[in-house]
Design a protein around this motif. Structure first.
Motif: not given
Length: 246
Positions: A80-103
């Motif tokens: 839930t926390r990761d989904e909220e981070r992803l949907s909030s737009g707080a993570v913009s770095n492509p590498k971080d986004l990929a890492s978050l989606q992988h997680e």
């Protein structure tokens, strides 16, 4: 040994009371409820062991289920926390986004695995609880039957004890009219042969059931009335009767 003929005759009544007491004790020792109680106690012990075993299994599985629930909730909270981070737009770095989606993908798989484990534990818990319930029911049935048998045994023993007390009281009355030395001989013989005195009827000792031969009968007949006779075959005290054949 000499004793009044009346005192000698009283030994037959004494023997009758002692036989009653022995029979009552035998009945008390061989009540059918005694064996049934032993069997039921063994069965109750066995079932109680099974109850403890199943109860332990239920407790262990209950703890395992709570642990599994907590792990599922913990991973879901992380998702839930990761989904909220992803949907909030707080993570913009492509590498971080990929890492978050992988997680998130990994968390989803982890949740599936944990939920499968949780379901397996729940099924095992349900089966263990059913086994526990069945054993508890069987144990309750056996315990109830055991209580009934114990009550029946106690009631039977109370009746036998009352009858024994009455026979013992009658015995005491008879003993009061018999000399101590004659009682002592009678008790000694009774301890050896089961009966201490027997009637002589038709030339036969009713203790050993053997017919006394002519020579012994003549010797017995020659004894005075106050002489305490002994069976030449079994040594029990012989009590003269009108049908002795002397």
């Amino acid at each position: 040994m000499k004793a009044d003929p009346t005192a000698q005759a009283a030994l037959l009544e004494l023997q009758a009371q002692d036989s009653i007491l022995a029979q009552l004790q035998h009945r008390k020792n061989t009540l059918p409820e005694l064996a049934e109680i032993v069997e039921l106690e063994a069965r109750a012990k066995e079932l109680d062991g099974q109850r403890i075993e199943h109860d332990t299994a239920v407790s262990d599985l209950t703890r395992a289920q709570k642990k599994a629930d907590a792990e599922v909730e913990q991973v879901k909270a992380r998702r839930t926390r990761d989904e909220e981070r992803l949907s909030s737009g707080a993570v913009s770095n492509p590498k971080d986004l990929a890492s978050l989606q992988h997680e998130l993908v990994a968390l989803e798989r982890r949740i599936g695995t944990l939920e499968d484990d949780e379901l397996e534990i729940m099924e095992s818990l349900e089966e263990a609880q059913a086994r526990l319930t069945n054993v508890q029911g069987d144990l309750a049935d056996v315990t109830a039957e055991l209580e009934q048998k114990i009550a029946a045994r106690d009631a039977a023993i109370a009746v036998l004890d009352q009858q024994a007390a009455e026979a013992q009281a009658e015995r005491g009355t008879v003993v009061g009219g018999v000399p101590a030395d004659l009682i002592g001989l009678y008790d000694k013989l009774r301890s050896q042969y089961g009966t201490g005195a027997a009637a002589l009827r038709a030339r036969r000792c009713e203790g050993c059931r053997l017919e006394i031969n002519g020579a012994d009968l003549r010797e017995l007949a020659a004894q005075p009335d106050d002489e305490v006779l002994r069976c030449p075959e079994c040594s029990r005290i012989l009590i003269r009767t009108p049908e002795s054949g002397l």
